[in-house]
Design an enzyme around this catalytic site. Structure first.
Site, PDB file in Angstrom:
ATOM      1  N   SER A  68       4.767   6.736   2.489  1.00 47.14           N
ATOM      2  CA  SER A  68       5.374   5.448   2.841  1.00 47.14           C
ATOM      3  C   SER A  68       4.763   4.331   2.005  1.00 47.14           C
ATOM      4  O   SER A  68       3.552   4.309   1.785  1.00 47.14           O
ATOM      5  CB  SER A  68       5.097   5.093   4.314  1.00 47.14           C
ATOM      6  OG  SER A  68       5.422   6.154   5.184  1.00 47.14           O
TER       7      SER A  68
ATOM      8  N   ASP B 130      -2.626   0.231   8.185  1.00 48.93           N
ATOM      9  CA  ASP B 130      -1.426   1.051   7.985  1.00 48.93           C
ATOM     10  C   ASP B 130      -0.292   0.706   8.953  1.00 48.93           C
ATOM     11  O   ASP B 130       0.476   1.584   9.366  1.00 48.93           O
ATOM     12  CB  ASP B 130      -1.767   2.552   8.120  1.00 48.93           C
ATOM     13  CG  ASP B 130      -2.783   2.994   7.074  1.00 48.93           C
ATOM     14  OD1 ASP B 130      -2.803   2.410   5.982  1.00 48.93           O
ATOM     15  OD2 ASP B 130      -3.559   3.922   7.354  1.00 48.93           O
TER      16      ASP B 130
ATOM     17  N   ASN C  60       0.847  -1.204   0.000  1.00 46.77           N
ATOM     18  CA  ASN C  60       0.000   0.000   0.000  1.00 46.77           C
ATOM     19  C   ASN C  60       0.878   1.248   0.000  1.00 46.77           C
ATOM     20  O   ASN C  60       2.016   1.209   0.471  1.00 46.77           O
ATOM     21  CB  ASN C  60      -0.893   0.003   1.251  1.00 46.77           C
ATOM     22  CG  ASN C  60      -1.845   1.188   1.279  1.00 46.77           C
ATOM     23  OD1 ASN C  60      -2.372   1.604   0.241  1.00 46.77           O
ATOM     24  ND2 ASN C  60      -2.064   1.759   2.457  1.00 46.77           N
TER      25      ASN C  60
ATOM     26  N   HIS D 273       0.862   5.079   1.480  1.00 44.96           N
ATOM     27  CA  HIS D 273       0.140   5.869   2.488  1.00 44.96           C
ATOM     28  C   HIS D 273       0.760   7.267   2.570  1.00 44.96           C
ATOM     29  O   HIS D 273       1.985   7.402   2.639  1.00 44.96           O
ATOM     30  CB  HIS D 273       0.216   5.162   3.844  1.00 44.96           C
ATOM     31  CG  HIS D 273      -0.576   5.859   4.904  1.00 44.96           C
ATOM     32  ND1 HIS D 273      -1.958   5.809   4.943  1.00 44.96           N
ATOM     33  CD2 HIS D 273      -0.197   6.643   5.935  1.00 44.96           C
ATOM     34  CE1 HIS D 273      -2.381   6.531   5.968  1.00 44.96           C
ATOM     35  NE2 HIS D 273      -1.329   7.051   6.587  1.00 44.96           N
TER      36      HIS D 273
HETATM   37  C1  GRF Z   1      -3.199   9.084  -2.285  1.00 47.37           C
HETATM   38  O1  GRF Z   1      -2.740  10.175  -1.530  1.00 47.37           O
HETATM   39  C2  GRF Z   1      -3.026   7.808  -1.511  1.00 47.37           C
HETATM   40  O2  GRF Z   1      -1.859   7.744  -0.770  1.00 47.37           O
HETATM   41  C3  GRF Z   1      -4.208   7.895  -0.596  1.00 47.37           C
HETATM   42  O3  GRF Z   1      -5.260   8.373  -1.422  1.00 47.37           O
HETATM   43  C4  GRF Z   1      -4.701   9.159  -2.464  1.00 47.37           C
HETATM   44  C5  GRF Z   1      -5.154   8.540  -3.745  1.00 47.37           C
HETATM   45  O4  GRF Z   1      -4.721   9.223  -4.881  1.00 47.37           O
HETATM   46  N1  GRF Z   1      -4.455   6.693   0.121  1.00 47.37           N
HETATM   47  P1  GRF Z   1      -4.842   8.591  -6.333  1.00 47.37           P
HETATM   48  O5  GRF Z   1      -6.219   7.955  -6.444  1.00 47.37           O
HETATM   49  O6  GRF Z   1      -3.757   7.585  -6.516  1.00 47.37           O
HETATM   50  O7  GRF Z   1      -4.702   9.757  -7.258  1.00 47.37           O
END
Ligand code: GRF
Length: 190
Positions: A137, A146, A108, A110
């Site tokens: 991260s 997370d 993932n 984050h």
């Molecule tokens: C990103 O900031 C990701 O880390 C978070 O949600 C956002 C998603 O952005 N969990 P995208 O859909 O990849 O543009």
């Protein structure tokens, strides 16, 4: 890497905009990338990001049905011999049962310097707490939200002039940069 000769069949899970998916598709098309994106799964049928997948002729599965999402997804992951899942802006929490049944790695991205700021509104919290740095991260997904092992992080300075929007933009840029690197690092250390 011996475990997985050749490019690794990968599924990306998204829920919305899909900018991380876009960066992963770009990376996967590089000759020396370690992954091949076979499938994109979305729990939001209208996710913007799905257009990147269809442009690249990647199989799409959309399902907003909470009760059968995981089981139907598991069937497809098996059907397409998926060996790696990358969550990219996927806003649904996967159950322990799903993680166990898939039994292969799930990564993932984050938007915080984990273990700081698990969950939502990470950049807002960093600004409120007057942190000097924010960041992103890549981590392994476990049953605990997370909290899996961090594979790669990068930080960005929070300026006095930053607001949540400007910080999110800076962090997102880092996300696009480190997700492919994190995957490389993870897979070469298997
Ligand atoms: C990103 O900031 C990701 O880390 C978070 O949600 C956002 C998603 O952005 N969990 P995208 O859909 O990849 O543009």
């Amino acid at each position: 890497m011996e475990k997985y000769p050749g490019k690794i069949n990968t599924a990306v899970f998204i829920s919305g905009r899909g900018s991380n998916l876009k960066s992963l598709i770009k990376y996967s098309k590089k000759k020396n990338s370690l992954i091949k994106i076979i499938l994109v799964i979305s729990n939001n049928p209208d996710a913007e990001g799905l257009k990147y997948a269809s442009r690249s002729k990647i199989k799409i599965y959309r399902n907003k049905n909470k009760s059968n999402f995981e089981n139907e997804s598991l069937k497809l992951l098996k059907k397409y011999n998926i060996d790696l899942i990358c969550l990219a802006g996927f806003m649904k929490i996967l159950s322990g049962n799903f993680i166990k049944k898939f039994s292969k790695p799930i990564l993932n991205i984050h938007p915080s310097l984990l273990p700081k700021y698990k969950g939502l509104n990470t950049n807002e919290r960093a600004i409120k707490n007057k942190d000097r740095f924010a960041g992103a991260s890549i981590h392994k997904v476990t049953e605990k939200l997370d909290s899996g092992k961090v594979i790669l992080q990068k930080k960005v300075k929070i300026l006095k002039s930053d607001n949540v929007r400007s910080l999110e933009k800076k962090v997102l840029k880092i996300e696009h940069e480190i997700y492919p690197k994190g995957i490389d690092k993870f897979l070469t250390n298997l």
